[in-house]
Design a protein around this motif. Sequence first.
Motif, PDB file in Angstrom:
ATOM      1  N   ALA B 180       0.811  -1.211   0.000  1.00  0.00           N
ATOM      2  CA  ALA B 180       0.000   0.000   0.000  1.00  0.00           C
ATOM      3  C   ALA B 180       0.853   1.274   0.000  1.00  0.00           C
ATOM      4  O   ALA B 180       0.386   2.337  -0.408  1.00  0.00           O
ATOM      5  N   THR B 181       2.097   1.169   0.455  1.00  0.00           N
ATOM      6  CA  THR B 181       2.964   2.351   0.470  1.00  0.00           C
ATOM      7  C   THR B 181       3.041   2.969  -0.928  1.00  0.00           C
ATOM      8  O   THR B 181       3.003   4.189  -1.083  1.00  0.00           O
ATOM      9  N   CYS B 182       3.145   2.131  -1.955  1.00  0.00           N
ATOM     10  CA  CYS B 182       3.258   2.629  -3.327  1.00  0.00           C
ATOM     11  C   CYS B 182       1.942   2.547  -4.096  1.00  0.00           C
ATOM     12  O   CYS B 182       1.773   3.220  -5.107  1.00  0.00           O
ATOM     13  N   HIS B 183       1.037   1.686  -3.652  1.00  0.00           N
ATOM     14  CA  HIS B 183      -0.123   1.379  -4.497  1.00  0.00           C
ATOM     15  C   HIS B 183      -1.471   1.733  -3.871  1.00  0.00           C
ATOM     16  O   HIS B 183      -2.463   1.075  -4.121  1.00  0.00           O
ATOM     17  N   ALA B 184      -1.508   2.766  -3.011  1.00  0.00           N
ATOM     18  CA  ALA B 184      -2.795   3.115  -2.396  1.00  0.00           C
ATOM     19  C   ALA B 184      -3.150   4.590  -2.596  1.00  0.00           C
ATOM     20  O   ALA B 184      -4.011   5.120  -1.913  1.00  0.00           O
ATOM     21  N   ALA B 185      -2.486   5.266  -3.523  1.00  0.00           N
ATOM     22  CA  ALA B 185      -2.815   6.670  -3.793  1.00  0.00           C
ATOM     23  C   ALA B 185      -2.948   6.870  -5.296  1.00  0.00           C
ATOM     24  O   ALA B 185      -2.345   6.137  -6.083  1.00  0.00           O
ATOM     25  N   ASP B 186      -3.745   7.882  -5.675  1.00  0.00           N
ATOM     26  CA  ASP B 186      -3.957   8.161  -7.101  1.00  0.00           C
ATOM     27  C   ASP B 186      -2.801   8.977  -7.668  1.00  0.00           C
ATOM     28  O   ASP B 186      -2.158   9.740  -6.948  1.00  0.00           O
ATOM     29  N   ASN B 187      -2.586   8.833  -8.976  1.00  0.00           N
ATOM     30  CA  ASN B 187      -1.668   9.679  -9.737  1.00  0.00           C
ATOM     31  C   ASN B 187      -0.265   9.766  -9.152  1.00  0.00           C
ATOM     32  O   ASN B 187       0.311  10.837  -9.050  1.00  0.00           O
ATOM     33  N   THR B 188       0.266   8.641  -8.721  1.00  0.00           N
ATOM     34  CA  THR B 188       1.655   8.644  -8.282  1.00  0.00           C
ATOM     35  C   THR B 188       2.473   7.870  -9.299  1.00  0.00           C
ATOM     36  O   THR B 188       1.924   7.129 -10.122  1.00  0.00           O
ATOM     37  N   ARG B 189       3.773   8.067  -9.234  1.00  0.00           N
ATOM     38  CA  ARG B 189       4.622   7.332 -10.158  1.00  0.00           C
ATOM     39  C   ARG B 189       6.019   7.179  -9.582  1.00  0.00           C
ATOM     40  O   ARG B 189       6.422   7.913  -8.677  1.00  0.00           O
ATOM     41  N   ILE B 190       6.745   6.206 -10.110  1.00  0.00           N
ATOM     42  CA  ILE B 190       8.163   6.051  -9.825  1.00  0.00           C
ATOM     43  C   ILE B 190       8.868   6.384 -11.117  1.00  0.00           C
ATOM     44  O   ILE B 190       8.609   5.751 -12.141  1.00  0.00           O
ATOM     45  N   ARG B 191       9.756   7.371 -11.087  1.00  0.00           N
ATOM     46  CA  ARG B 191      10.349   7.892 -12.315  1.00  0.00           C
ATOM     47  C   ARG B 191       9.205   8.168 -13.303  1.00  0.00           C
ATOM     48  O   ARG B 191       8.309   8.931 -12.980  1.00  0.00           O
ATOM     49  N   LEU B 192       9.189   7.529 -14.459  1.00  0.00           N
ATOM     50  CA  LEU B 192       8.128   7.828 -15.420  1.00  0.00           C
ATOM     51  C   LEU B 192       7.034   6.757 -15.426  1.00  0.00           C
ATOM     52  O   LEU B 192       6.121   6.794 -16.236  1.00  0.00           O
ATOM     53  N   PRO B 196      -0.291   2.167 -10.328  1.00  0.00           N
ATOM     54  CA  PRO B 196      -1.745   2.020 -10.195  1.00  0.00           C
ATOM     55  C   PRO B 196      -2.159   2.007  -8.723  1.00  0.00           C
ATOM     56  O   PRO B 196      -1.448   1.455  -7.887  1.00  0.00           O
ATOM     57  N   ASN B 197      -3.300   2.630  -8.441  1.00  0.00           N
ATOM     58  CA  ASN B 197      -3.874   2.574  -7.105  1.00  0.00           C
ATOM     59  C   ASN B 197      -4.677   1.286  -6.990  1.00  0.00           C
ATOM     60  O   ASN B 197      -5.806   1.199  -7.459  1.00  0.00           O
ATOM     61  N   LEU B 198      -4.075   0.286  -6.352  1.00  0.00           N
ATOM     62  CA  LEU B 198      -4.677  -1.045  -6.338  1.00  0.00           C
ATOM     63  C   LEU B 198      -5.821  -1.167  -5.337  1.00  0.00           C
ATOM     64  O   LEU B 198      -6.483  -2.200  -5.273  1.00  0.00           O
ATOM     65  N   THR B 199      -6.081  -0.129  -4.571  1.00  0.00           N
ATOM     66  CA  THR B 199      -7.194  -0.187  -3.622  1.00  0.00           C
ATOM     67  C   THR B 199      -8.506   0.202  -4.298  1.00  0.00           C
ATOM     68  O   THR B 199      -9.567   0.052  -3.712  1.00  0.00           O
ATOM     69  N   LYS B 200      -8.419   0.757  -5.503  1.00  0.00           N
ATOM     70  CA  LYS B 200      -9.639   1.113  -6.236  1.00  0.00           C
ATOM     71  C   LYS B 200      -9.832   0.145  -7.401  1.00  0.00           C
ATOM     72  O   LYS B 200      -8.850  -0.307  -7.989  1.00  0.00           O
ATOM     73  N   PRO B 201     -11.085  -0.137  -7.758  1.00  0.00           N
ATOM     74  CA  PRO B 201     -11.319  -1.098  -8.847  1.00  0.00           C
ATOM     75  C   PRO B 201     -10.583  -0.729 -10.135  1.00  0.00           C
ATOM     76  O   PRO B 201      -9.945  -1.595 -10.742  1.00  0.00           O
ATOM     77  N   ALA B 202     -10.630   0.549 -10.535  1.00  0.00           N
ATOM     78  CA  ALA B 202     -10.017   0.931 -11.809  1.00  0.00           C
ATOM     79  C   ALA B 202      -8.527   0.598 -11.839  1.00  0.00           C
ATOM     80  O   ALA B 202      -8.013   0.074 -12.827  1.00  0.00           O
ATOM     81  N   GLY B 203      -7.834   0.895 -10.748  1.00  0.00           N
ATOM     82  CA  GLY B 203      -6.399   0.636 -10.679  1.00  0.00           C
ATOM     83  C   GLY B 203      -6.087  -0.849 -10.667  1.00  0.00           C
ATOM     84  O   GLY B 203      -5.196  -1.323 -11.378  1.00  0.00           O
TER      85      GLY B 203
END
Lengths: 104, 270
Positions: B180-192, B196-203
Amino acid sequence: MADPMRIRANVDASGVTEVKVLMNHEMETGQRKDASGKTIPAWFIQNVTATHGGRTVLSAQWGPAVSKNPFLSFKFKGAQKGDKVQVTWVDNRGDKRTDEATIA
Amino acid sequence: MRTRALYAGLLAAAGIVAAPQAAAQDAVKEIEKYREALQDGNPAELWEARGEDLWKRPAGPRKVSLEKCDLGLGPGVVKGAYAQLPRYFADADRVMDLETRLVHCRMTLQGLTREEATKQPFGAGTDRKSDNDALVAYVTAESKGVKMNVPLAHPKEKEMYALGEKMFYFRGGPYDFSCATCHAADNTRIRLQDLPNLTKPAGAQLAYTGWPAYRVSQGELRTFQWRLNDCFRQQRFPELAFTSDASIALTSFLARNANGAEFKAPTIKR
């Protein structure tokens, strides 16, 4: 023995055949080193030929700059639906692979 | 060195020149274009072809093919099977993902030992090809275009899902990381790379339906077990054992969250 290629060939209304080939090859450049520091010997496809009814429609010389598992797409004229197109590659170890596809 | 990799480098470089905010958006679009350009002629097809051959060819001490293997929709039914995995299998009394099930079939049908069936879980070049990778490519490609529909009815399926959810939020390791540290917020990225926000269906849908994938930079087809294994490595967690309950639990959680989306893999990624 090398693994087979995947070849798709389609002829359009204007009589141009588009051929798409996926080849299975390591394409090692000879520039890389393995975990123990030894150079990994170059190993890549050197010659590619495509024939249609005995006529060569593409002949290419390749080098180590071509990617692993290369994808090649080209077009030629003069083939009919149901004809066969053959693609052959030869690598720098002398390994060879020929595959054939029916033009759809 | 590799033309495809070089192309990606050029696109990435082009993205950096523009203003930062716009650059991120442009880079994302450019990477999309790059993926689209590569989708035609995806080398994953080579794995699919080899996998189909492995599926149909008699092998192992018992000299039988895998065509009687039950992937959840009945013996030998491959079409659409992956879209309903992981699921509970009564014959093994366990929830299994595809790769665990393949190991199971190779042991029970073909008579391989566990060691033989799991000896090369992930491919590493021409000398160390993975049968698992190829079989996964074949089976998953047969679910292309099918809607994800992972069951959550059996108590053991619910148990696995709950465990996977717990693991997703569990912080640990030297970096005190969780998924969740990397995959629980919208519109984030590592480098380019978009995260994906895996806590939401779309992600979850976008991420899950895009695996397995041919990784251009590695020249290998990478399965979902590999993806999770590498996430654990990146988090500096202990190695995720191949086909372990932990890996199945996380897969269950992510696969179920992707329900309703069209399955698209094997795809191609940078």
